[in-house]
Scaffold this motif. Structure first.
Motif, PDB file in Angstrom:
ATOM      1  N   SER A   1       0.826  -1.204   0.000  1.00 52.59           N
ATOM      2  CA  SER A   1       0.000   0.000   0.000  1.00 52.59           C
ATOM      3  C   SER A   1       0.863   1.257   0.000  1.00 52.59           C
ATOM      4  CB  SER A   1      -0.907   0.015   1.235  1.00 52.59           C
ATOM      5  OG  SER A   1      -1.601   1.238   1.321  1.00 52.59           O
ATOM      6  N   ASN A   2       0.481   2.216  -0.823  1.00 52.23           N
ATOM      7  CA  ASN A   2       1.158   3.512  -0.858  1.00 52.23           C
ATOM      8  C   ASN A   2       0.579   4.503   0.141  1.00 52.23           C
ATOM      9  OD1 ASN A   2       2.914   2.808  -3.017  1.00 52.23           O
ATOM     10  ND2 ASN A   2       1.253   3.159  -4.485  1.00 52.23           N
ATOM     11  N   VAL A   3      -0.532   4.128   0.811  1.00 52.30           N
ATOM     12  CA  VAL A   3      -1.198   5.087   1.693  1.00 52.30           C
ATOM     13  C   VAL A   3      -1.372   4.540   3.107  1.00 52.30           C
ATOM     14  CG1 VAL A   3      -2.416   6.197  -0.213  1.00 52.30           C
ATOM     15  CG2 VAL A   3      -3.516   4.310   1.010  1.00 52.30           C
ATOM     16  N   LEU A   4      -0.794   3.389   3.397  1.00 52.81           N
ATOM     17  CA  LEU A   4      -0.945   2.782   4.711  1.00 52.81           C
ATOM     18  C   LEU A   4       0.105   3.254   5.704  1.00 52.81           C
ATOM     19  CD1 LEU A   4      -2.601   0.620   6.289  1.00 52.81           C
ATOM     20  CD2 LEU A   4      -0.894  -1.049   5.536  1.00 52.81           C
ATOM     21  N   GLY A   5       1.299   3.624   5.201  1.00 50.68           N
ATOM     22  CA  GLY A   5       2.365   4.056   6.091  1.00 50.68           C
ATOM     23  C   GLY A   5       3.113   2.901   6.729  1.00 50.68           C
ATOM     24  N   LYS A   6       3.119   1.750   6.087  1.00 47.17           N
ATOM     25  CA  LYS A   6       3.864   0.611   6.628  1.00 47.17           C
ATOM     26  C   LYS A   6       5.191   0.448   5.886  1.00 47.17           C
ATOM     27  CE  LYS A   6       3.399  -1.985   9.453  1.00 47.17           C
ATOM     28  NZ  LYS A   6       4.106  -2.107  10.769  1.00 47.17           N
ATOM     29  N   HIS A   7       5.145   0.120   4.620  1.00 44.57           N
ATOM     30  CA  HIS A   7       6.360  -0.139   3.856  1.00 44.57           C
ATOM     31  C   HIS A   7       6.833   1.068   3.058  1.00 44.57           C
ATOM     32  CE1 HIS A   7       4.214  -4.013   4.326  1.00 44.57           C
ATOM     33  NE2 HIS A   7       5.414  -4.523   4.474  1.00 44.57           N
ATOM     34  N   VAL A   8       5.924   1.936   2.682  1.00 42.49           N
ATOM     35  CA  VAL A   8       6.243   3.063   1.813  1.00 42.49           C
ATOM     36  C   VAL A   8       6.048   4.368   2.586  1.00 42.49           C
ATOM     37  CG1 VAL A   8       5.655   4.281  -0.321  1.00 42.49           C
ATOM     38  CG2 VAL A   8       5.525   1.768  -0.221  1.00 42.49           C
ATOM     39  N   PRO A   9       7.090   5.164   2.821  1.00 43.53           N
ATOM     40  CA  PRO A   9       6.919   6.455   3.507  1.00 43.53           C
ATOM     41  C   PRO A   9       5.925   7.338   2.762  1.00 43.53           C
ATOM     42  CG  PRO A   9       9.252   5.855   3.415  1.00 43.53           C
ATOM     43  CD  PRO A   9       8.523   4.864   2.560  1.00 43.53           C
ATOM     44  N   GLN A  10       5.032   7.930   3.531  1.00 41.39           N
ATOM     45  CA  GLN A  10       3.939   8.721   2.960  1.00 41.39           C
ATOM     46  C   GLN A  10       3.639   9.881   3.898  1.00 41.39           C
ATOM     47  OE1 GLN A  10       2.115  10.291   0.784  1.00 41.39           O
ATOM     48  NE2 GLN A  10       1.455   8.353  -0.207  1.00 41.39           N
ATOM     49  N   SER A  11       3.017  10.909   3.352  1.00 39.66           N
ATOM     50  CA  SER A  11       2.584  12.040   4.191  1.00 39.66           C
ATOM     51  C   SER A  11       1.632  11.525   5.267  1.00 39.66           C
ATOM     52  CB  SER A  11       1.864  13.075   3.327  1.00 39.66           C
ATOM     53  OG  SER A  11       1.091  13.945   4.146  1.00 39.66           O
ATOM     54  N   PRO A  12       1.881  11.858   6.536  1.00 40.78           N
ATOM     55  CA  PRO A  12       0.988  11.372   7.599  1.00 40.78           C
ATOM     56  C   PRO A  12      -0.443  11.860   7.441  1.00 40.78           C
ATOM     57  CG  PRO A  12       2.537  12.993   8.451  1.00 40.78           C
ATOM     58  CD  PRO A  12       3.005  12.634   7.078  1.00 40.78           C
TER      59      PRO A  12
END
Length: 843
Positions: A57-68
């Motif tokens: 996932s690009n929006v889960l915040g687990k493997h891929v850094p994403q805007s909180p």
């Protein structure tokens, strides 16, 4: 090239490239469905025997850094959709349940969107002071066991909607496992399943509706996007081969210390010498606000956290290095929500001057490939640092190295702030090798101050039954125990005795080596069984008739494992033979000095009326277990508020005059006392040891399958049962006499034991074992000092005399002994000693 420049190169490469294309091209995997899917998901590979591909996932915040803000916003939006679906009244009674580890933050964000919903997430970290409210399995995960540990058991006991949140809905198995387990204990009429993506195959699409009809409840599904994963034939094997090939390439990459950036040939980050700084930042986390939803998170907790977030974010901002433009807040496995909200508050504090991203470490091993069409570009590997229940192992941080971060704020709970975190190969060192500045923020681990008495019993496993556990038929007895057959627990008798008497161990923490009888001893057993079978049958019939007349017309027999279990089976057979009754029978553990298994009592109270429960044992000695049971039941009433269990034990023989419910008070040989597991269904004595038996587990025991060739359990039961027809009239007369007699306990056995203890200089009643059965146990399991035999005792003591001869133990005849015999355990035992003072060494 600097890591920041490297990251900017990645960004340029990534423009217009889907992060699942690398896997799609090589394996033929395709995502079909909503247009939003490829923006939400990328693809990676992992070594997993059940499913090689991983939806990232690009929006889960687990493997891929994403805007909180993006991560939290997706969860909140789903929560608002659930609120609209349920309506205000039902939403106000809803409870949200998230899945560990990946969806703990997402589930909490969904609860935020519902406004007033309490939140709980499953966990793989057991907590000794919190009772389990359930558990379930995740079929496709590399680590499957989930626990539910709410501080307040009533959290799951209401009848409002239950909202279950996971990152993806792929087969539905995890959700169905959860709902099925919870619905049996906490039935309700509505469930809502929430996921970022619904990726069920057409074959799985109808299962949710079928399941809802099966349980008689409404089950809704709310997702951000939906589609399917198309997998060509042989994709699992091909994926595994691809993983193996790239892992081999990664292993061959250089591991020498280096300050060069980024990645090896397969995306694995080479080991680098730490060059960045590591320092702490104090958060001043608000008192009594949980670090997450492991034990429940209420609307009141949410309000206190919201009020404290700006000040905590300001402290982090002040600690950031000057000029930092790209900052990662890195959470820790299940600890996703606290770092997410800290990251979001930091993002609002710095207002665009700093790009704040959020992700977390994980237990999940994923292949890293440094390619713009692959979702996991880099991988940092470090050892677990929170003393996990499943033991040590590797943990991972993905897409951190090479991403151009100038500072990382690592957020862990205090249980994970261990030496392993700060070790040369630990997380902080791994981060400092690739990021100039590492800040460590520690959130206090929330542990409930006092466990609540459960409103409903914990979700305990069903009883073990033969032939998987014990050689008894499955309907003869259900064992409320856990199977420790694969654990080595046996210790030499002398070693156990020395440890027990020195106070270094409790007798229930280990097992004696199983005594293998000689041919001569086995002949004694068969001879004793032949001569005593009818006498045993009369005692079995008499005690069963008293139970039926005085205790309950349909009693629940609960034998005290293991000596009581053959008796319980025989009593059950008598009730079936004489009255056509099919009585339930269970075996539970009771340990002198530790009490009865409270979890077994909880299971019994849930499935039966405690007033119908009759505890069964083989015989009484001095009455220690009788007193132990009474005290344990009083303590259980105080702790759990469950009443109705009667402490009166039913026994075949009561030579110590300790109980009212018995078949006889004669002290005679009960052949099942002659042997150990081979006359007790091949089950060991019970085990209670803290590292094996948790506070919410049944006590343990072993099933000695390897002794099946020597098993006499069925032969013993059948020999006694075969005598039932011939003793029926005698049983009726004996039961009639007992029912009209004064059977009040006199405790004369206890008085005799105290006298013997003083006369022989032992000064410990626990080392005096009165009666044929208890003396036999001393000879088989402990270090005997001597045997006292009633003058003129006959064949009932043949086997005791043989054992005494084999072990070099003197047999002393005593006039006016109230028992047929008494076994004395060696006092002040040290290996080689025989005298009462522990000094003589002639053994």
């Amino acid at each position: 090239m600097t890591e920041r420049a490297h990251a900017e190169g990645h960004a340029e490469e990534h423009a217009g490239t889907w992060s699942g294309s690398w896997v799609a091209e090589r394996l033929g995997v395709a995502l079909t469905g909503d247009e939003a899917l490829t923006g939400l998901l990328g693809l990676a590979l992992r070594r997993n025997p059940k499913r090689a591909h991983l939806l990232v996932s690009n929006v889960l915040g687990k493997h891929v850094p994403q805007s909180p803000s993006v991560v939290h916003g997706h969860g909140v939006a789903l929560g608002r959709r659930v609120r609209d679906l349920l309506g205000a009244e039902a939403a106000a009674r809803a409870v949200v349940l998230g899945y560990a580890e990946t969806a703990t933050g997402l589930g909490h964000s969904v609860a935020d969107g519902l406004d007033s919903a309490p939140y709980l997430h499953s966990t793989r970290r057991p907590v000794a002071t919190v009772a389990r409210a359930g558990g379930f399995e995740e079929s496709h995960s590399h680590a499957t066991s989930h626990l539910l540990l709410p501080e307040d058991p009533a959290l799951l006991a209401g009848d409002g909607p239950l909202v279950l949140v996971d990152d993806e809905f792929s087969t539905g198995n995890t959700v169905l496992n959860t709902v099925r387990a919870l619905h049996e204990r906490y039935p309700r009429n509505r469930y809502v399943v929430v996921a970022l993506v619904d990726m069920r195959s057409p074959a799985d699409a109808g299962r949710l509706d079928d399941f809802a009809r099966e349980i008689g409840a409404r089950v809704d599904l709310v997702t951000t996007a939906s589609g399917t994963v198309q997998l060509p034939p042989g994709v699992l094997e091909k994926g595994q081969e691809l993983v193996a090939r790239h892992e081999t390439a990664a292993a061959e990459a250089t591991t020498e210390p280096t300050t060069a950036p980024a990645t090896g040939p397969a995306g694995r980050v080479p080991v680098a010498a730490p060059s960045g700084t590591v320092r702490r930042v104090e958060l001043h986390w608000p008192h009594d606000v949980p670090d997450g939803g492991r034990h429940g998170f209420t609307p009141a907790h949410r309000a206190r956290l919201e009020a404290a977030l700006p000040a905590m974010a300001a402290r982090i901002a002040e600690a950031l290095p000057a000029g930092a433009r790209r900052v990662l807040v890195l959470g820790f496995e299940e600890l996703m929500y606290a770092p997410l909200r800290l990251a979001q508050a930091l993002e609002q504090t710095v207002r665009g001057d700093v790009a704040v991203r959020y992700s977390t470490t994980t237990r999940s091993p994923v292949l890293a490939v440094d390619d713009p069409g692959y979702a996991i570009r880099t991988r940092l590997v470090f050892p677990a640092h929170d003393d996990p229940a499943d033991g040590p192992g590797e943990r991972y941080a993905y897409n951190v190295a090479g991403a151009g971060f100038e500072a990382v704020v690592a957020v862990v709970d205090s249980a994970a702030d261990t030496p392993a975190l700060h070790a040369p190969d630990g997380l902080t060192a791994r981060l400092a090798a690739h990021v100039p500045h590492v800040l460590l923020a520690v959130v206090p681990s929330y542990v409930p101050r006092s466990p609540h008495a459960p409103e409903r019993p914990s979700m305990l496993p069903e009883p073990l039954r033969g032939p998987d556990f014990s050689s008894y038929a499955p309907d003869e007895v259900g064992w409320l125990l856990q199977d420790l057959s694969d654990v080595t627990l046996e210790a030499p008798t002398e070693e156990r005795e020395e440890a027990i008497q020195s106070g270094g161990a409790h007798y229930a923490e280990s097992l004696p080596v199983e005594y293998q009888p000689s041919e001569q001893y086995q002949q004694l057993f068969h001879a004793a069984l032949k001569t005593s079978a009818a006498r045993l049958a009369r005692a079995v019939g008499a005690v069963t008739e008293i139970v039926l007349a005085e205790r309950s017309p349909r009693p629940v027999l609960v034998s005290l494992a293991r000596a009581g279990t053959p008796v319980g089976v025989l009593m059950r057979r008598w009730a079936q033979f004489r009255h056509g009754l099919d009585l339930p029978h269970y075996a539970v553990s009771i340990v002198r000095g530790r009490g009865i298994d409270a979890n077994a009592l909880r299971w019994l109270a849930e499935h039966h009326d405690p007033a119908d429960v009759v505890f069964v044992d083989g015989w009484t000695g001095k009455g220690a277990i009788t007193r132990e049971l009474a005290a344990a039941l009083r303590a259980f009433e105080d702790s759990d508020g469950i009443t109705g269990f009667d402490p009166e034990i039913a026994v075949l023989a009561d030579p110590g005059s300790c109980v009212r419910t018995y078949g006889t008070r004669d002290d005679f040989l009960i052949p099942s006392a002659c042997l150990n597991s081979t006359v007790s269904g091949l089950i060991s004595r019970t085990v209670l040891r803290a590292d094996l038996v948790g506070p919410h587990d049944f006590h343990g025991a072993k099933f000695y399958r390897e002794l099946a060739g020597a098993d006499l359990s069925p032969a013993f039961l059948d020999a006694v049962s075969a005598c039932f027809p011939e003793v029926t009239e005698a049983v009726d007369a004996q039961a009639k006499d007992l029912l009209s007699a004064d059977r009040a306990p006199t405790w004369e056995g206890w008085a005799a034991v105290e006298r013997i203890s003083e006369e022989y200089g032992i000064h410990d009643v626990n080392l005096v074992k009165p009666g044929v059965g208890e003396t036999t146990r001393v000879m088989l399991r402990r270090v005997p000092w001597k045997v006292l035999a009633r003058a003129g005792a006959g064949a009932d003591l043949d086997h005791v005399r043989l054992l005494a001869e084999q072990r070099g133990v003197p047999v002393e005849e005593v006039a006016d002994l109230p028992y047929t015999c008494v076994g004395l355990i060696h006092p002040q035992y040290t290996r080689g000693a025989t005298g009462a003072d522990g000094r003589a060494v002639t053994l």
